[in-house]
Motif scaffolding. Sequence first.
Motif, PDB file in Angstrom:
ATOM      1  N   VAL A  17       0.713  -1.301  -0.156  1.00  0.00           N
ATOM      2  CA  VAL A  17      -0.004  -0.048  -0.001  1.00  0.00           C
ATOM      3  C   VAL A  17       0.886   1.502  -0.005  1.00  0.00           C
ATOM      4  O   VAL A  17       1.772   1.369   0.782  1.00  0.00           O
ATOM      5  CB  VAL A  17      -0.947   0.010   1.194  1.00  0.00           C
ATOM      6  CG1 VAL A  17      -1.831   1.473   1.417  1.00  0.00           C
ATOM      7  CG2 VAL A  17      -1.914  -1.267   1.417  1.00  0.00           C
ATOM      8  N   PHE A  18       0.548   2.334  -0.915  1.00  0.00           N
ATOM      9  CA  PHE A  18       1.268   3.589  -0.806  1.00  0.00           C
ATOM     10  C   PHE A  18       0.111   4.718  -0.990  1.00  0.00           C
ATOM     11  O   PHE A  18      -0.880   4.501  -1.534  1.00  0.00           O
ATOM     12  CB  PHE A  18       2.180   3.606  -2.116  1.00  0.00           C
ATOM     13  CG  PHE A  18       3.195   2.534  -2.327  1.00  0.00           C
ATOM     14  CD1 PHE A  18       4.211   2.483  -1.547  1.00  0.00           C
ATOM     15  CD2 PHE A  18       2.715   1.254  -3.087  1.00  0.00           C
ATOM     16  CE1 PHE A  18       5.274   1.503  -1.452  1.00  0.00           C
ATOM     17  CE2 PHE A  18       3.606   0.046  -2.853  1.00  0.00           C
ATOM     18  CZ  PHE A  18       5.016   0.233  -2.304  1.00  0.00           C
ATOM     19  N   CYS A  19       0.747   5.853  -0.771  1.00  0.00           N
ATOM     20  CA  CYS A  19      -0.105   7.040  -0.586  1.00  0.00           C
ATOM     21  C   CYS A  19       0.515   8.245  -1.317  1.00  0.00           C
ATOM     22  O   CYS A  19       1.809   8.456  -0.708  1.00  0.00           O
ATOM     23  CB  CYS A  19      -0.931   7.219   0.531  1.00  0.00           C
ATOM     24  SG  CYS A  19      -1.980   8.905   0.862  1.00  0.00           S
ATOM     25  N   ARG A  20       0.050   8.819  -2.299  1.00  0.00           N
ATOM     26  CA  ARG A  20       0.744   9.856  -2.942  1.00  0.00           C
ATOM     27  C   ARG A  20       1.004  11.220  -1.846  1.00  0.00           C
ATOM     28  O   ARG A  20       1.831  11.813  -1.843  1.00  0.00           O
ATOM     29  CB  ARG A  20      -0.044  10.379  -4.150  1.00  0.00           C
ATOM     30  CG  ARG A  20       0.323   9.363  -5.521  1.00  0.00           C
ATOM     31  CD  ARG A  20      -0.409   9.936  -6.575  1.00  0.00           C
ATOM     32  NE  ARG A  20      -2.076   9.940  -6.528  1.00  0.00           N
ATOM     33  CZ  ARG A  20      -2.718  10.861  -6.411  1.00  0.00           C
ATOM     34  NH1 ARG A  20      -2.313  12.245  -6.226  1.00  0.00           N
ATOM     35  NH2 ARG A  20      -4.205  11.048  -6.095  1.00  0.00           N
ATOM     36  N   ASP A  21      -0.316  11.231  -1.188  1.00  0.00           N
ATOM     37  CA  ASP A  21      -0.325  12.646  -0.314  1.00  0.00           C
ATOM     38  C   ASP A  21       0.407  12.272   0.772  1.00  0.00           C
ATOM     39  O   ASP A  21       0.790  13.515   1.569  1.00  0.00           O
ATOM     40  CB  ASP A  21      -1.877  12.890  -0.041  1.00  0.00           C
ATOM     41  CG  ASP A  21      -2.576  13.347  -1.240  1.00  0.00           C
ATOM     42  OD1 ASP A  21      -2.195  14.031  -2.024  1.00  0.00           O
ATOM     43  OD2 ASP A  21      -3.806  12.956  -1.452  1.00  0.00           O
ATOM     44  N   SER A  27       2.828   0.230   3.920  1.00  0.00           N
ATOM     45  CA  SER A  27       1.979  -0.730   4.517  1.00  0.00           C
ATOM     46  C   SER A  27       1.847  -1.940   3.738  1.00  0.00           C
ATOM     47  O   SER A  27       2.153  -1.921   2.435  1.00  0.00           O
ATOM     48  CB  SER A  27       0.641  -0.253   4.963  1.00  0.00           C
ATOM     49  OG  SER A  27      -0.082  -1.188   5.906  1.00  0.00           O
ATOM     50  N   PHE A  28       1.357  -3.091   4.148  1.00  0.00           N
ATOM     51  CA  PHE A  28       1.423  -4.411   3.311  1.00  0.00           C
ATOM     52  C   PHE A  28       0.097  -5.350   3.846  1.00  0.00           C
ATOM     53  O   PHE A  28      -0.032  -5.371   5.214  1.00  0.00           O
ATOM     54  CB  PHE A  28       2.709  -5.098   3.487  1.00  0.00           C
ATOM     55  CG  PHE A  28       2.806  -6.267   2.557  1.00  0.00           C
ATOM     56  CD1 PHE A  28       3.334  -6.094   1.368  1.00  0.00           C
ATOM     57  CD2 PHE A  28       2.613  -7.419   3.089  1.00  0.00           C
ATOM     58  CE1 PHE A  28       3.494  -7.004   0.414  1.00  0.00           C
ATOM     59  CE2 PHE A  28       2.797  -8.468   2.188  1.00  0.00           C
ATOM     60  CZ  PHE A  28       3.271  -8.229   0.839  1.00  0.00           C
ATOM     61  N   GLY A  29      -0.486  -5.958   3.104  1.00  0.00           N
ATOM     62  CA  GLY A  29      -1.414  -6.998   3.661  1.00  0.00           C
ATOM     63  C   GLY A  29      -1.435  -8.128   2.597  1.00  0.00           C
ATOM     64  O   GLY A  29      -0.765  -8.200   1.677  1.00  0.00           O
ATOM     65  N   ASP A  30      -2.064  -9.463   3.334  1.00  0.00           N
ATOM     66  CA  ASP A  30      -1.925 -10.495   2.684  1.00  0.00           C
ATOM     67  C   ASP A  30      -2.786 -10.640   1.432  1.00  0.00           C
ATOM     68  O   ASP A  30      -2.540 -11.474   0.399  1.00  0.00           O
ATOM     69  CB  ASP A  30      -2.393 -11.772   3.536  1.00  0.00           C
ATOM     70  CG  ASP A  30      -1.619 -11.774   4.857  1.00  0.00           C
ATOM     71  OD1 ASP A  30      -0.459 -11.436   4.769  1.00  0.00           O
ATOM     72  OD2 ASP A  30      -1.934 -12.273   5.858  1.00  0.00           O
ATOM     73  N   ARG A  37      -7.209  -2.750   5.761  1.00  0.00           N
ATOM     74  CA  ARG A  37      -7.458  -2.597   7.269  1.00  0.00           C
ATOM     75  C   ARG A  37      -6.004  -2.280   7.916  1.00  0.00           C
ATOM     76  O   ARG A  37      -5.967  -1.428   8.713  1.00  0.00           O
ATOM     77  CB  ARG A  37      -7.493  -4.091   8.077  1.00  0.00           C
ATOM     78  CG  ARG A  37      -8.999  -4.752   7.807  1.00  0.00           C
ATOM     79  CD  ARG A  37      -9.442  -5.599   8.771  1.00  0.00           C
ATOM     80  NE  ARG A  37      -8.541  -6.917   8.643  1.00  0.00           N
ATOM     81  CZ  ARG A  37      -8.906  -7.546   7.633  1.00  0.00           C
ATOM     82  NH1 ARG A  37      -9.816  -7.649   7.024  1.00  0.00           N
ATOM     83  NH2 ARG A  37      -7.920  -8.684   7.693  1.00  0.00           N
ATOM     84  N   GLU A  38      -4.823  -2.702   7.225  1.00  0.00           N
ATOM     85  CA  GLU A  38      -3.657  -2.342   7.687  1.00  0.00           C
ATOM     86  C   GLU A  38      -3.241  -0.627   7.296  1.00  0.00           C
ATOM     87  O   GLU A  38      -2.492  -0.179   7.891  1.00  0.00           O
ATOM     88  CB  GLU A  38      -2.422  -3.167   6.990  1.00  0.00           C
ATOM     89  CG  GLU A  38      -2.307  -4.652   7.581  1.00  0.00           C
ATOM     90  CD  GLU A  38      -2.032  -4.651   8.980  1.00  0.00           C
ATOM     91  OE1 GLU A  38      -1.108  -4.068   9.211  1.00  0.00           O
ATOM     92  OE2 GLU A  38      -2.727  -5.399   9.639  1.00  0.00           O
ATOM     93  N   ALA A  39      -3.911  -0.286   6.108  1.00  0.00           N
ATOM     94  CA  ALA A  39      -3.645   1.104   5.617  1.00  0.00           C
ATOM     95  C   ALA A  39      -4.223   2.077   6.704  1.00  0.00           C
ATOM     96  O   ALA A  39      -3.562   3.247   6.954  1.00  0.00           O
ATOM     97  CB  ALA A  39      -4.278   1.197   4.026  1.00  0.00           C
ATOM     98  N   MET A  40      -5.333   1.776   7.482  1.00  0.00           N
ATOM     99  CA  MET A  40      -5.818   2.511   8.234  1.00  0.00           C
ATOM    100  C   MET A  40      -5.025   2.569   9.552  1.00  0.00           C
ATOM    101  O   MET A  40      -4.891   3.972   9.802  1.00  0.00           O
ATOM    102  CB  MET A  40      -7.419   2.055   8.947  1.00  0.00           C
ATOM    103  CG  MET A  40      -8.463   1.712   7.872  1.00  0.00           C
ATOM    104  SD  MET A  40      -8.926   3.393   7.292  1.00  0.00           S
ATOM    105  CE  MET A  40      -9.673   4.038   8.648  1.00  0.00           C
ATOM    106  N   ASP A  41      -4.455   1.903   9.993  1.00  0.00           N
ATOM    107  CA  ASP A  41      -3.673   1.726  10.944  1.00  0.00           C
ATOM    108  C   ASP A  41      -1.926   2.697  10.604  1.00  0.00           C
ATOM    109  O   ASP A  41      -1.659   3.487  11.369  1.00  0.00           O
ATOM    110  CB  ASP A  41      -3.091   0.437  11.616  1.00  0.00           C
ATOM    111  CG  ASP A  41      -3.980  -0.170  12.390  1.00  0.00           C
ATOM    112  OD1 ASP A  41      -5.138   0.462  12.662  1.00  0.00           O
ATOM    113  OD2 ASP A  41      -4.091  -1.384  12.296  1.00  0.00           O
ATOM    114  N   ALA A  42      -1.691   2.407   9.422  1.00  0.00           N
ATOM    115  CA  ALA A  42      -0.648   2.850   8.677  1.00  0.00           C
ATOM    116  C   ALA A  42      -0.735   4.497   8.584  1.00  0.00           C
ATOM    117  O   ALA A  42       0.250   5.245   8.970  1.00  0.00           O
ATOM    118  CB  ALA A  42      -0.190   2.291   7.656  1.00  0.00           C
TER     119      ALA A  42
END
Length: 204
Positions: A17-21, A27-30, A37-42
């Motif tokens: 997972v990546f975010c331009r802003d 982040s990473f998920g299976d 879900r992991e992105a929310m925490d990240a």
Amino acid sequence: MYDFAIRFEQDETGVAVFCRDLPELNSFGDDVEHAIREAMDAIDTTLSLYVDQRRAIPSASEPQEGEHVVQLPAVTVAKIALWNAMVERNMRKADLCRLLDVHQAQGDRLVDFLHTSKMEALENALAALGKRLLVSPASYTRYEVFYIHCGELKTLQANYNDNTDAWSLLLAGLKLKLPKDLESPSPEQVCRNSGISHALLRAS
């Protein structure tokens, strides 16, 4: 304003997972569900990094094709607004505590993205800085379909006022043509005939 768009990159080990802003976010998920879900925490962790470095948190830019929009909780948005107002005034946490006449720990939690806070306390802090937080409900449901086309993970976003299914959204959103060799095919049959192997629907 703070609905950040994230993009996914899939390989044989999972989904990154990546975010331009928020370029610091990583982040990473299976799978896609796990990655979201992991992105929310990240995002919370990344926002905390901005606070630690005393940097203003950027607004979200318009999502690009294939990106997933993450709608943050109202409490998180209120914390962002409060922190940016503090940066704008060159205020430190201690300054906020003195302004609100609260203990240091109470003031710190108001801009701690890894700790929950009461919305009333955040509204009071914003009011003390001359800010108001306006919340308006959406009049539609935003759907996102994650699908695999020819081995590549992609997303489709659409707004609908009623419930529907992933295959029907793909059929309409991608403007797929009906195969001539199938009589009265279902939306799923049309999608699979076009090289789409999996489809997952999320209401965001």
